[in-house]
Design a protein around this motif. Sequence first.
Motif, PDB file in Angstrom:
ATOM      1  N   ILE A 129      33.967  55.549  30.856  1.00 32.57           N
ATOM      2  CA  ILE A 129      32.898  55.480  29.573  1.00 32.57           C
ATOM      3  C   ILE A 129      32.354  54.923  29.386  1.00 32.57           C
ATOM      4  N   PRO A 130      32.017  53.571  29.238  1.00 27.77           N
ATOM      5  CA  PRO A 130      33.026  52.507  29.784  1.00 27.77           C
ATOM      6  C   PRO A 130      33.496  51.892  28.548  1.00 27.77           C
ATOM      7  N   GLU A 131      34.635  51.294  28.798  1.00 29.79           N
ATOM      8  CA  GLU A 131      35.794  50.768  27.527  1.00 29.79           C
ATOM      9  C   GLU A 131      35.106  49.368  27.722  1.00 29.79           C
ATOM     10  N   LYS A 132      34.908  48.627  26.326  1.00 30.27           N
ATOM     11  CA  LYS A 132      34.400  47.116  26.207  1.00 30.27           C
ATOM     12  C   LYS A 132      35.642  46.407  25.667  1.00 30.27           C
ATOM     13  N   PRO A 133      36.557  46.119  26.162  1.00 28.61           N
ATOM     14  CA  PRO A 133      37.635  45.036  25.921  1.00 28.61           C
ATOM     15  C   PRO A 133      36.888  43.752  25.378  1.00 28.61           C
ATOM     16  N   PRO A 134      37.632  43.208  23.853  1.00 30.05           N
ATOM     17  CA  PRO A 134      37.357  41.657  23.567  1.00 30.05           C
ATOM     18  C   PRO A 134      37.306  41.340  24.409  1.00 30.05           C
ATOM     19  N   PHE A 135      36.765  39.794  24.596  1.00 32.76           N
ATOM     20  CA  PHE A 135      36.628  38.878  25.290  1.00 32.76           C
ATOM     21  C   PHE A 135      37.916  38.188  25.520  1.00 32.76           C
ATOM     22  N   SER A 136      38.685  37.786  25.047  1.00 33.97           N
ATOM     23  CA  SER A 136      40.146  37.320  24.851  1.00 33.97           C
ATOM     24  C   SER A 136      40.472  38.522  25.723  1.00 33.97           C
ATOM     25  N   GLN A 137      40.517  39.524  25.802  1.00 33.07           N
ATOM     26  CA  GLN A 137      41.948  40.377  26.976  1.00 33.07           C
ATOM     27  C   GLN A 137      40.454  40.390  28.439  1.00 33.07           C
ATOM     28  N   ARG A 138      39.580  40.345  28.253  1.00 29.88           N
ATOM     29  CA  ARG A 138      38.808  40.579  29.566  1.00 29.88           C
ATOM     30  C   ARG A 138      38.842  38.766  30.206  1.00 29.88           C
ATOM     31  N   LEU A 139      39.657  37.751  29.746  1.00 30.38           N
ATOM     32  CA  LEU A 139      39.549  36.642  30.130  1.00 30.38           C
ATOM     33  C   LEU A 139      41.087  36.820  30.872  1.00 30.38           C
ATOM     34  N   VAL A 140      41.949  37.124  29.678  1.00 29.45           N
ATOM     35  CA  VAL A 140      43.391  37.489  30.407  1.00 29.45           C
ATOM     36  C   VAL A 140      43.305  38.568  31.880  1.00 29.45           C
ATOM     37  N   VAL A 141      42.547  39.275  31.839  1.00 27.09           N
ATOM     38  CA  VAL A 141      42.890  39.959  32.515  1.00 27.09           C
ATOM     39  C   VAL A 141      41.906  39.703  33.830  1.00 27.09           C
ATOM     40  N   ALA A 142      41.442  38.906  34.072  1.00 23.02           N
ATOM     41  CA  ALA A 142      40.390  38.253  34.837  1.00 23.02           C
ATOM     42  C   ALA A 142      41.000  37.008  35.524  1.00 23.02           C
ATOM     43  N   LEU A 143      42.457  36.214  34.825  1.00 24.28           N
ATOM     44  CA  LEU A 143      43.010  35.859  35.003  1.00 24.28           C
ATOM     45  C   LEU A 143      44.070  36.982  36.229  1.00 24.28           C
ATOM     46  N   LEU A 144      44.582  38.129  35.440  1.00 25.87           N
ATOM     47  CA  LEU A 144      45.970  38.797  35.786  1.00 25.87           C
ATOM     48  C   LEU A 144      45.257  39.195  37.619  1.00 25.87           C
ATOM     49  N   ARG A 145      44.086  39.266  38.094  1.00 26.73           N
ATOM     50  CA  ARG A 145      43.322  39.640  39.063  1.00 26.73           C
ATOM     51  C   ARG A 145      43.641  38.619  40.024  1.00 26.73           C
ATOM     52  N   LEU A 146      44.428  36.900  39.417  1.00 27.57           N
ATOM     53  CA  LEU A 146      44.462  36.514  40.890  1.00 27.57           C
ATOM     54  C   LEU A 146      45.293  35.891  41.007  1.00 27.57           C
ATOM     55  N   ILE A 147      45.938  36.405  39.796  1.00 25.77           N
ATOM     56  CA  ILE A 147      48.129  35.430  40.277  1.00 25.77           C
ATOM     57  C   ILE A 147      48.756  36.969  40.167  1.00 25.77           C
ATOM     58  N   LEU A 148      48.001  38.067  39.671  1.00 21.37           N
ATOM     59  CA  LEU A 148      49.082  39.328  39.945  1.00 21.37           C
ATOM     60  C   LEU A 148      48.254  40.380  40.795  1.00 21.37           C
ATOM     61  N   PRO A 149      48.674  40.046  42.055  1.00 24.16           N
ATOM     62  CA  PRO A 149      48.585  41.508  42.778  1.00 24.16           C
ATOM     63  C   PRO A 149      48.864  42.587  42.431  1.00 24.16           C
ATOM     64  N   PRO A 150      49.967  43.248  41.405  1.00 21.75           N
ATOM     65  CA  PRO A 150      49.832  44.924  41.590  1.00 21.75           C
ATOM     66  C   PRO A 150      48.926  44.944  40.373  1.00 21.75           C
TER      67      PRO A 150
END
Length: 243
Positions: A129-150
């Motif tokens: 699109i692109p979508e632009k999530p808020p910074f807080s969401q992007r930060l958590v998602v970046a962490l999820l990429r590191l700790i949650l393979p699913p």
Amino acid sequence: MNKALVLGASGATGRLLVKLLLNKGVQVIALVRKEGSLANIIDSNGRLDIVEAEISTMQDQELAQLLAGCTSVFSCLGHNVSFKGIYGHPRRLVTDAVAKVARAMELVQSDHPIKMVLMNTTGNSNRDIPEKPPFSQRLVVALLRLILPPHVDNEQAADFLRVQVGQDHHKLEWVAVRPDGLIDEEQVSDYEIHTSPIRNPIFDAGQTSRINVANFMSELSLDTDLWNTWKGQMPVIYNRTQV
């Protein structure tokens, strides 16, 4: 007659999808790890074919044989909520399955592209699109990429459809459905479809019942106008009472 292959048919959403498709007159091939996992699904018209197999170990030709004659293929695949399910192998269960479907379709003789509906998540942004999530969401998602393979698997599966399959594939059309916080309900209720999330999926998640997800997925495959509306997109689904 419409014919569908359901991957992950024994899961919480996959079972509901199989039931809804059968109720709507669709011939269903349900791919499951254990055949008995769908034992209580009523198939009074003989339209359900249960195939016991692991999608991760199937050969492309085997999958092509199942896809032959299908008008749609659904992926309700997901990782088990356990240490082994989250951190064990295969870590790219969903992504590899989507890629295998794309390869297998090249082996299928068909005059029309098959419709693929992928169950995804609102935690994954649509970068087309692109979508632009808020910074807080992007930060958590970046962490999820590191700790949650699913989570990475969900992102990569949708990215395969967006980038590798794209919008003009001659064998495969697709929609990636993104529910918010999943809940269990017995009946289909009112729900709303949006192009992008209207809530923060991390800090202000809505709710989406699994049966509503299954209903929307089934309707996508059967309603030509609905399919043309969302083809090549990543619609977000919420229970209407939660919006």
